[in-house]
Design a protein around this motif. Sequence first.
Motif, PDB file in Angstrom:
ATOM      1  N   SER A   1       0.651  -1.199   0.268  1.00 41.83           N
ATOM      2  CA  SER A   1       0.284  -0.116  -0.177  1.00 41.83           C
ATOM      3  C   SER A   1       0.869   0.981  -0.307  1.00 41.83           C
ATOM      4  O   SER A   1       0.396   2.451  -0.729  1.00 41.83           O
ATOM      5  CB  SER A   1      -1.513  -0.378   1.201  1.00 41.83           C
ATOM      6  N   PRO A   2       2.271   1.295   0.454  1.00 45.69           N
ATOM      7  CA  PRO A   2       2.732   2.383   0.542  1.00 45.69           C
ATOM      8  C   PRO A   2       3.767   2.770  -0.636  1.00 45.69           C
ATOM      9  O   PRO A   2       3.744   3.873  -0.680  1.00 45.69           O
ATOM     10  CB  PRO A   2       4.225   2.261   1.816  1.00 45.69           C
ATOM     11  N   ALA A   3       3.116   1.820  -1.559  1.00 43.97           N
ATOM     12  CA  ALA A   3       4.476   2.002  -3.455  1.00 43.97           C
ATOM     13  C   ALA A   3       3.470   3.282  -3.431  1.00 43.97           C
ATOM     14  O   ALA A   3       4.816   3.685  -4.404  1.00 43.97           O
ATOM     15  CB  ALA A   3       3.697   1.379  -3.819  1.00 43.97           C
ATOM     16  N   PRO A   4       2.517   3.663  -3.937  1.00 49.69           N
ATOM     17  CA  PRO A   4       2.615   5.187  -4.439  1.00 49.69           C
ATOM     18  C   PRO A   4       3.214   6.463  -3.950  1.00 49.69           C
ATOM     19  O   PRO A   4       3.561   7.144  -4.431  1.00 49.69           O
ATOM     20  CB  PRO A   4       0.668   5.059  -4.316  1.00 49.69           C
ATOM     21  N   THR A   5       2.859   6.178  -1.937  1.00 48.23           N
ATOM     22  CA  THR A   5       3.634   7.473  -1.309  1.00 48.23           C
ATOM     23  C   THR A   5       5.758   7.204  -1.703  1.00 48.23           C
ATOM     24  O   THR A   5       5.427   8.324  -2.295  1.00 48.23           O
ATOM     25  CB  THR A   5       3.840   6.850   0.162  1.00 48.23           C
ATOM     26  N   PHE A   6       5.802   6.535  -2.035  1.00 47.95           N
ATOM     27  CA  PHE A   6       7.194   6.002  -2.543  1.00 47.95           C
ATOM     28  C   PHE A   6       7.026   6.196  -4.049  1.00 47.95           C
ATOM     29  O   PHE A   6       8.947   6.985  -4.681  1.00 47.95           O
ATOM     30  CB  PHE A   6       7.849   4.514  -2.286  1.00 47.95           C
ATOM     31  N   MET A   7       6.601   6.008  -4.983  1.00 51.21           N
ATOM     32  CA  MET A   7       6.330   6.936  -6.269  1.00 51.21           C
ATOM     33  C   MET A   7       6.304   8.285  -6.223  1.00 51.21           C
ATOM     34  O   MET A   7       7.267   8.155  -7.374  1.00 51.21           O
ATOM     35  CB  MET A   7       5.183   6.057  -7.510  1.00 51.21           C
ATOM     36  N   LYS A   8       6.006   8.362  -5.954  1.00 50.51           N
ATOM     37  CA  LYS A   8       5.677  10.080  -5.569  1.00 50.51           C
ATOM     38  C   LYS A   8       7.077  10.504  -5.152  1.00 50.51           C
ATOM     39  O   LYS A   8       7.630  11.580  -5.920  1.00 50.51           O
ATOM     40  CB  LYS A   8       4.814  10.757  -4.383  1.00 50.51           C
ATOM     41  N   ILE A   9       7.875  10.169  -3.659  1.00 49.01           N
ATOM     42  CA  ILE A   9       8.924  10.345  -3.475  1.00 49.01           C
ATOM     43  C   ILE A   9      10.124  10.426  -4.648  1.00 49.01           C
ATOM     44  O   ILE A   9      10.643  10.747  -4.881  1.00 49.01           O
ATOM     45  CB  ILE A   9       9.615   9.769  -2.261  1.00 49.01           C
ATOM     46  N   TYR A  10       9.919   9.219  -5.591  1.00 46.87           N
ATOM     47  CA  TYR A  10      10.726   8.705  -6.424  1.00 46.87           C
ATOM     48  C   TYR A  10      10.654  10.239  -7.419  1.00 46.87           C
ATOM     49  O   TYR A  10      11.814  10.210  -8.311  1.00 46.87           O
ATOM     50  CB  TYR A  10      10.914   7.647  -6.723  1.00 46.87           C
ATOM     51  N   LYS A  11       9.372  10.109  -8.253  1.00 48.47           N
ATOM     52  CA  LYS A  11       9.265  11.180  -8.804  1.00 48.47           C
ATOM     53  C   LYS A  11       9.543  12.825  -9.021  1.00 48.47           C
ATOM     54  O   LYS A  11       9.789  13.830  -8.898  1.00 48.47           O
ATOM     55  CB  LYS A  11       7.287  11.042  -9.253  1.00 48.47           C
ATOM     56  N   MET A  12       9.540  13.425  -7.505  1.00 43.82           N
ATOM     57  CA  MET A  12       9.989  14.494  -6.413  1.00 43.82           C
ATOM     58  C   MET A  12      11.243  14.603  -6.246  1.00 43.82           C
ATOM     59  O   MET A  12      11.607  15.805  -6.403  1.00 43.82           O
ATOM     60  CB  MET A  12       8.782  14.631  -5.694  1.00 43.82           C
ATOM     61  N   LYS A  13      12.078  13.283  -5.915  1.00 44.34           N
ATOM     62  CA  LYS A  13      13.260  13.240  -6.019  1.00 44.34           C
ATOM     63  C   LYS A  13      13.811  14.062  -4.786  1.00 44.34           C
ATOM     64  O   LYS A  13      14.837  14.162  -3.787  1.00 44.34           O
ATOM     65  CB  LYS A  13      14.738  13.865  -6.976  1.00 44.34           C
ATOM     66  N   ALA A  14      12.339  13.687  -3.379  1.00 43.91           N
ATOM     67  CA  ALA A  14      12.224  14.410  -2.517  1.00 43.91           C
ATOM     68  C   ALA A  14      11.541  13.211  -1.083  1.00 43.91           C
ATOM     69  O   ALA A  14      10.590  13.180  -1.619  1.00 43.91           O
ATOM     70  CB  ALA A  14      12.168  15.973  -2.494  1.00 43.91           C
ATOM     71  N   VAL A  15      11.688  13.709  -0.338  1.00 42.07           N
ATOM     72  CA  VAL A  15      10.878  12.829   1.306  1.00 42.07           C
ATOM     73  C   VAL A  15       9.874  14.669   1.227  1.00 42.07           C
ATOM     74  O   VAL A  15       9.098  13.694   2.477  1.00 42.07           O
ATOM     75  CB  VAL A  15      12.148  12.572   2.118  1.00 42.07           C
ATOM     76  N   GLU A  16      10.578  15.487   1.207  1.00 45.20           N
ATOM     77  CA  GLU A  16       9.222  16.695   2.313  1.00 45.20           C
ATOM     78  C   GLU A  16       9.459  16.064   3.382  1.00 45.20           C
ATOM     79  O   GLU A  16      10.093  15.877   3.855  1.00 45.20           O
ATOM     80  CB  GLU A  16       8.025  16.765   0.516  1.00 45.20           C
ATOM     81  N   GLN A  17       7.574  15.526   4.097  1.00 47.98           N
ATOM     82  CA  GLN A  17       7.246  15.591   5.340  1.00 47.98           C
ATOM     83  C   GLN A  17       6.934  14.747   5.262  1.00 47.98           C
ATOM     84  O   GLN A  17       6.233  14.305   6.439  1.00 47.98           O
ATOM     85  CB  GLN A  17       6.021  16.724   5.424  1.00 47.98           C
ATOM     86  N   PHE A  18       6.760  13.641   4.921  1.00 47.22           N
ATOM     87  CA  PHE A  18       6.801  11.801   4.811  1.00 47.22           C
ATOM     88  C   PHE A  18       7.587  11.746   5.670  1.00 47.22           C
ATOM     89  O   PHE A  18       8.950  12.377   5.571  1.00 47.22           O
ATOM     90  CB  PHE A  18       6.919  11.497   3.585  1.00 47.22           C
ATOM     91  N   SER A  19       7.012  10.850   6.726  1.00 55.40           N
ATOM     92  CA  SER A  19       7.864  10.408   7.914  1.00 55.40           C
ATOM     93  C   SER A  19       8.594   8.713   7.661  1.00 55.40           C
ATOM     94  O   SER A  19       7.565   8.339   7.481  1.00 55.40           O
ATOM     95  CB  SER A  19       7.356   9.915   9.300  1.00 55.40           C
TER      96      SER A  19
END
Length: 233
Positions: free
Chosen positions: A25-43
């Motif tokens: 289930s977290p895969a979309p979150t990590f796809m977003k991180i990969y696209k942004m090249k940053a973790v932003e506020q994700f913990s």
Amino acid sequence: MLSTNAIRNIIGIVGNVISFGLFLSPAPTFMKIYKMKAVEQFSPIPYLTILVNCMLWVFYGLPIVKPNTILVSTINGVGVLIVSSYLIIFFYFSPKKMRIKVLRILAGELVFMTMVITLVLLTLHTHDSRSLIVGIIAIIFCIGMYASPLSVMKLVIKTKSVEYMPFWLSFTGFLNGVCWTSYALIKIDIFLLIPNGLGAILGLLQLLLYAFYYNHNSIEGHENKEENVEMVV
């Protein structure tokens, strides 16, 4: 007529499928991180707690600790592999300060697991005593896993936004808690019952919070859109 063992095994298999969905289930979150090249506020905390939780349940379900519970070990072994891949992605795109924090926690978890395995195997010599101690420890960390999104829930309430609250993680976490609670109730296994029962409750609370603030965001977005139209007119 299905026997109690057969029903329990069926629920265990369904639980494995749902747990697999939980890990994915977290895969979309990590796809977003990969696209942004940053973790932003994700913990990283929810994933670090899931990792140590999975390692403990792998150990708990082994025949040397708790016979006839191998389904618990298999799915959590898969979880260790999947969550490790998430943490690698998170680590790669994190700033230096966050990388150090993740490494310290990971090192602490590995040292902790080594100590637990060594002490249990060397000092406890019956299945009952081993499953008791490992089960108590696993309960503590399983509750921590289910409670780890509470920090994200706090952020949602503070910002009135669900942007950093992964919906599918909350949804599959709720289903996972319900399924393994049912599994534990058939042949009472208190070590599976307590954390997963609590997990089902916390998962439901997260879904209610998501629904409330998702609608709130939608209403705000609609109002802002109307204001912009009025300004243009």
